[in-house]
Design a protein around this motif. Structure first.
Motif, PDB file in Angstrom:
ATOM      1  N   TYR A 118       1.046  -1.198   0.027  1.00 25.12           N
ATOM      2  CA  TYR A 118       0.013   0.092  -0.204  1.00 25.12           C
ATOM      3  C   TYR A 118       0.935   1.145  -0.073  1.00 25.12           C
ATOM      4  CZ  TYR A 118      -4.284  -2.761   1.024  1.00 25.12           C
ATOM      5  OH  TYR A 118      -5.424  -3.262   0.750  1.00 25.12           O
ATOM      6  N   SER A 119       0.300   2.420  -0.347  1.00 34.58           N
ATOM      7  CA  SER A 119       1.116   3.708  -0.442  1.00 34.58           C
ATOM      8  C   SER A 119       1.100   4.033   0.911  1.00 34.58           C
ATOM      9  CB  SER A 119       0.435   4.519  -1.582  1.00 34.58           C
ATOM     10  OG  SER A 119      -0.906   4.964  -1.056  1.00 34.58           O
ATOM     11  N   TYR A 120       1.885   5.037   1.367  1.00 31.72           N
ATOM     12  CA  TYR A 120       1.944   5.602   2.621  1.00 31.72           C
ATOM     13  C   TYR A 120       0.377   6.309   2.882  1.00 31.72           C
ATOM     14  CZ  TYR A 120       6.987   5.570   2.926  1.00 31.72           C
ATOM     15  OH  TYR A 120       8.361   5.120   2.726  1.00 31.72           O
ATOM     16  N   ARG A 121      -0.116   6.784   1.814  1.00 35.13           N
ATOM     17  CA  ARG A 121      -1.314   7.557   1.979  1.00 35.13           C
ATOM     18  C   ARG A 121      -2.582   6.546   2.257  1.00 35.13           C
ATOM     19  NH1 ARG A 121      -1.186  11.272  -1.352  1.00 35.13           N
ATOM     20  NH2 ARG A 121      -1.646  12.922   0.032  1.00 35.13           N
ATOM     21  N   GLU A 122      -2.557   5.511   1.508  1.00 31.68           N
ATOM     22  CA  GLU A 122      -3.400   4.401   1.803  1.00 31.68           C
ATOM     23  C   GLU A 122      -3.266   3.800   2.973  1.00 31.68           C
ATOM     24  OE1 GLU A 122      -4.309   2.717  -2.662  1.00 31.68           O
ATOM     25  OE2 GLU A 122      -2.389   2.236  -1.627  1.00 31.68           O
ATOM     26  N   ALA A 123      -1.980   3.615   3.780  1.00 36.44           N
ATOM     27  CA  ALA A 123      -1.719   2.956   4.902  1.00 36.44           C
ATOM     28  C   ALA A 123      -2.031   3.990   6.153  1.00 36.44           C
ATOM     29  CB  ALA A 123      -0.416   2.727   4.987  1.00 36.44           C
ATOM     30  N   ALA A 124      -2.089   5.066   5.638  1.00 33.55           N
ATOM     31  CA  ALA A 124      -2.515   6.320   6.600  1.00 33.55           C
ATOM     32  C   ALA A 124      -3.976   6.288   6.877  1.00 33.55           C
ATOM     33  CB  ALA A 124      -2.058   7.461   6.282  1.00 33.55           C
ATOM     34  N   GLU A 125      -4.540   6.214   5.809  1.00 36.60           N
ATOM     35  CA  GLU A 125      -6.322   5.850   5.960  1.00 36.60           C
ATOM     36  C   GLU A 125      -6.478   4.883   6.404  1.00 36.60           C
ATOM     37  OE1 GLU A 125      -7.512   6.276   1.745  1.00 36.60           O
ATOM     38  OE2 GLU A 125      -6.660   8.151   1.629  1.00 36.60           O
ATOM     39  N   ILE A 126      -5.985   3.449   6.020  1.00 41.97           N
ATOM     40  CA  ILE A 126      -6.572   2.485   6.765  1.00 41.97           C
ATOM     41  C   ILE A 126      -6.216   2.295   8.476  1.00 41.97           C
ATOM     42  CG2 ILE A 126      -5.712  -0.154   7.041  1.00 41.97           C
ATOM     43  CD1 ILE A 126      -5.078   0.100   3.948  1.00 41.97           C
ATOM     44  N   LEU A 127      -4.989   2.871   8.716  1.00 44.40           N
ATOM     45  CA  LEU A 127      -4.765   2.789  10.314  1.00 44.40           C
ATOM     46  C   LEU A 127      -5.261   4.195  10.986  1.00 44.40           C
ATOM     47  CD1 LEU A 127      -0.999   1.490   9.932  1.00 44.40           C
ATOM     48  CD2 LEU A 127      -3.196   0.234  10.927  1.00 44.40           C
ATOM     49  N   ASP A 128      -5.692   5.061   9.953  1.00 48.97           N
ATOM     50  CA  ASP A 128      -6.349   6.386  10.448  1.00 48.97           C
ATOM     51  C   ASP A 128      -5.411   7.312  11.240  1.00 48.97           C
ATOM     52  OD1 ASP A 128      -8.346   8.181  10.643  1.00 48.97           O
ATOM     53  OD2 ASP A 128      -9.121   7.296  12.675  1.00 48.97           O
ATOM     54  N   VAL A 129      -4.179   7.288  10.656  1.00 43.95           N
ATOM     55  CA  VAL A 129      -3.212   8.242  11.345  1.00 43.95           C
ATOM     56  C   VAL A 129      -2.780   9.193  10.152  1.00 43.95           C
ATOM     57  CG1 VAL A 129      -2.502   6.413  13.062  1.00 43.95           C
ATOM     58  CG2 VAL A 129      -1.304   6.441  10.933  1.00 43.95           C
ATOM     59  N   PRO A 130      -1.870  10.098  10.379  1.00 42.85           N
ATOM     60  CA  PRO A 130      -1.272  11.104   9.463  1.00 42.85           C
ATOM     61  C   PRO A 130      -0.184  10.346   8.571  1.00 42.85           C
ATOM     62  CG  PRO A 130      -1.393  12.119  11.482  1.00 42.85           C
ATOM     63  CD  PRO A 130      -1.606  10.690  11.936  1.00 42.85           C
ATOM     64  N   ILE A 131       0.176  10.716   7.513  1.00 44.22           N
ATOM     65  CA  ILE A 131       1.011  10.103   6.626  1.00 44.22           C
ATOM     66  C   ILE A 131       2.725  10.178   7.240  1.00 44.22           C
ATOM     67  CG2 ILE A 131       2.370  10.358   4.484  1.00 44.22           C
ATOM     68  CD1 ILE A 131      -0.193  11.024   2.951  1.00 44.22           C
ATOM     69  N   GLY A 132       2.952  11.401   8.188  1.00 40.07           N
ATOM     70  CA  GLY A 132       4.036  11.606   8.681  1.00 40.07           C
ATOM     71  C   GLY A 132       4.214  10.268   9.743  1.00 40.07           C
ATOM     72  N   THR A 133       3.272   9.884  10.506  1.00 38.84           N
ATOM     73  CA  THR A 133       3.171   8.928  11.311  1.00 38.84           C
ATOM     74  C   THR A 133       3.743   7.475  10.764  1.00 38.84           C
ATOM     75  OG1 THR A 133       1.469  10.176  12.755  1.00 38.84           O
ATOM     76  CG2 THR A 133       1.761   7.618  13.109  1.00 38.84           C
ATOM     77  N   ILE A 134       2.968   7.339   9.564  1.00 37.79           N
ATOM     78  CA  ILE A 134       3.383   6.258   8.817  1.00 37.79           C
ATOM     79  C   ILE A 134       4.918   6.140   8.410  1.00 37.79           C
ATOM     80  CG2 ILE A 134       3.054   4.833   6.507  1.00 37.79           C
ATOM     81  CD1 ILE A 134       0.654   4.558   8.397  1.00 37.79           C
ATOM     82  N   MET A 135       5.497   7.173   8.081  1.00 35.97           N
ATOM     83  CA  MET A 135       6.682   7.516   7.640  1.00 35.97           C
ATOM     84  C   MET A 135       7.656   7.084   8.675  1.00 35.97           C
ATOM     85  SD  MET A 135       6.935  10.178   4.607  1.00 35.97           S
ATOM     86  CE  MET A 135       6.025  11.678   5.442  1.00 35.97           C
ATOM     87  N   SER A 136       7.299   7.791   9.940  1.00 38.55           N
ATOM     88  CA  SER A 136       7.859   7.695  11.112  1.00 38.55           C
ATOM     89  C   SER A 136       8.074   6.137  11.666  1.00 38.55           C
ATOM     90  CB  SER A 136       7.450   8.615  12.163  1.00 38.55           C
ATOM     91  OG  SER A 136       8.139   8.511  13.396  1.00 38.55           O
ATOM     92  N   ARG A 137       7.088   5.469  11.727  1.00 40.87           N
ATOM     93  CA  ARG A 137       6.856   4.050  12.082  1.00 40.87           C
ATOM     94  C   ARG A 137       7.708   3.266  11.260  1.00 40.87           C
ATOM     95  NH1 ARG A 137       0.673   3.493  13.714  1.00 40.87           N
ATOM     96  NH2 ARG A 137       0.536   5.235  15.406  1.00 40.87           N
ATOM     97  N   LEU A 138       7.541   3.331   9.857  1.00 41.89           N
ATOM     98  CA  LEU A 138       8.267   2.465   8.891  1.00 41.89           C
ATOM     99  C   LEU A 138       9.757   2.854   8.994  1.00 41.89           C
ATOM    100  CD1 LEU A 138       7.872   0.353   6.761  1.00 41.89           C
ATOM    101  CD2 LEU A 138       7.662   2.503   5.014  1.00 41.89           C
ATOM    102  N   SER A 139      10.353   4.090   9.334  1.00 36.36           N
ATOM    103  CA  SER A 139      11.653   4.338   9.497  1.00 36.36           C
ATOM    104  C   SER A 139      12.208   3.673  10.791  1.00 36.36           C
ATOM    105  CB  SER A 139      11.800   5.975   9.458  1.00 36.36           C
ATOM    106  OG  SER A 139      13.015   6.205   9.809  1.00 36.36           O
ATOM    107  N   SER A 140      11.437   3.757  11.820  1.00 34.79           N
ATOM    108  CA  SER A 140      11.732   3.031  13.025  1.00 34.79           C
ATOM    109  C   SER A 140      11.975   1.769  12.995  1.00 34.79           C
ATOM    110  CB  SER A 140      10.813   3.402  14.149  1.00 34.79           C
ATOM    111  OG  SER A 140      10.883   4.804  14.404  1.00 34.79           O
ATOM    112  N   ALA A 141      10.887   1.169  12.147  1.00 35.58           N
ATOM    113  CA  ALA A 141      10.882  -0.262  12.162  1.00 35.58           C
ATOM    114  C   ALA A 141      12.045  -1.013  11.318  1.00 35.58           C
ATOM    115  CB  ALA A 141       9.590  -0.794  11.258  1.00 35.58           C
ATOM    116  N   ARG A 142      12.435  -0.199  10.268  1.00 31.95           N
ATOM    117  CA  ARG A 142      13.329  -0.311   9.169  1.00 31.95           C
ATOM    118  C   ARG A 142      14.837  -0.314  10.112  1.00 31.95           C
ATOM    119  NH1 ARG A 142      11.514   3.019   3.958  1.00 31.95           N
ATOM    120  NH2 ARG A 142      10.645   1.156   2.951  1.00 31.95           N
TER     121      ARG A 142
END
Length: 189
Positions: free
Chosen positions: A145-169
């Motif tokens: 999923y794109s960052y935008r789609e993941a943000a919609e699914i999880l109901d969080v801002p796109i920045g949160t998706i990027m931050s969580r993904l960066s931390s996870a990586r």
């Protein structure tokens, strides 16, 4: 008041997807849905229950679906909602906490044995991540999923998706390298 023609147009817009089309798309989305449920729940038994409850809820609310292309994302959103409701219920009942994650089962005939071993190691490390990071990793890196789609699914801002993904990586990079550090022999050669 809406006339007959107006209500007919509204009805046609509401019935863009038939029950058969929805059922077909739900079945097609089951592997993706199960992986996402596994990333949330951490155990295969809980993932099975979560995926089943998601499918039941989707079929009960089929009137909400207007386009077959959005069914998979809609299922992921339902799954997340059911999971968070379950967590809230557990907190209210003061029951057990989220268990440490078990491993995801992989179909034995899909990957060669060497790759299968490596994938299991990676999945084991992914399942050690906090739930918020796990779900982002599965949605973005596994389900693509794109960052935008993941943000919609999880109901969080796109920045949160990027931050969580960066931390996870970062965590995965450390845990998958030799003793948390890069192998110096490879760097020198």
């Amino acid at each position: 008041m809406m006339g007959t023609a107006g209500s007919r147009v509204l009805f046609d817009r509401m019935r863009k997807i038939s029950q058969k089309e929805l059922e077909t798309e739900v079945v097609r989305s089951l592997p993706n849905l199960w992986r996402f449920a596994m990333s949330l729940s951490g155990t295969s038994d809980s993932a099975d229950d979560l995926a089943q409850n998601t499918c039941l809820r989707a079929l009960e609310r089929r009137h909400q679906v207007h386009d077959v292309n959005g069914v998979k994302r809609w299922l992921m959103t339902i799954c997340r909602s059911i999971w968070y409701n379950e967590l809230r219920s557990r907190a209210v009942r003061k029951t057990q906490s989220l268990d440490a994650a078990g491993g995801m089962d992989l179909p034995a005939d899909v990957l060669p044995p060497e790759t299968n071993i490596f994938v299991r190691e990676v999945l084991s490390e992914v399942m050690k991540l906090p739930e918020a990071q796990r779900s982002v990793v599965v949605l973005v890196l596994v389900e693509e999923y794109s960052y935008r789609e993941a943000a919609e699914i999880l109901d969080v801002p796109i920045g949160t998706i990027m931050s969580r993904l960066s931390s996870a990586r970062g965590k995965l990079g450390k845990s998958m390298s030799v003793d948390g550090e890069t192998d110096q022999r490879e760097v020198k050669q």
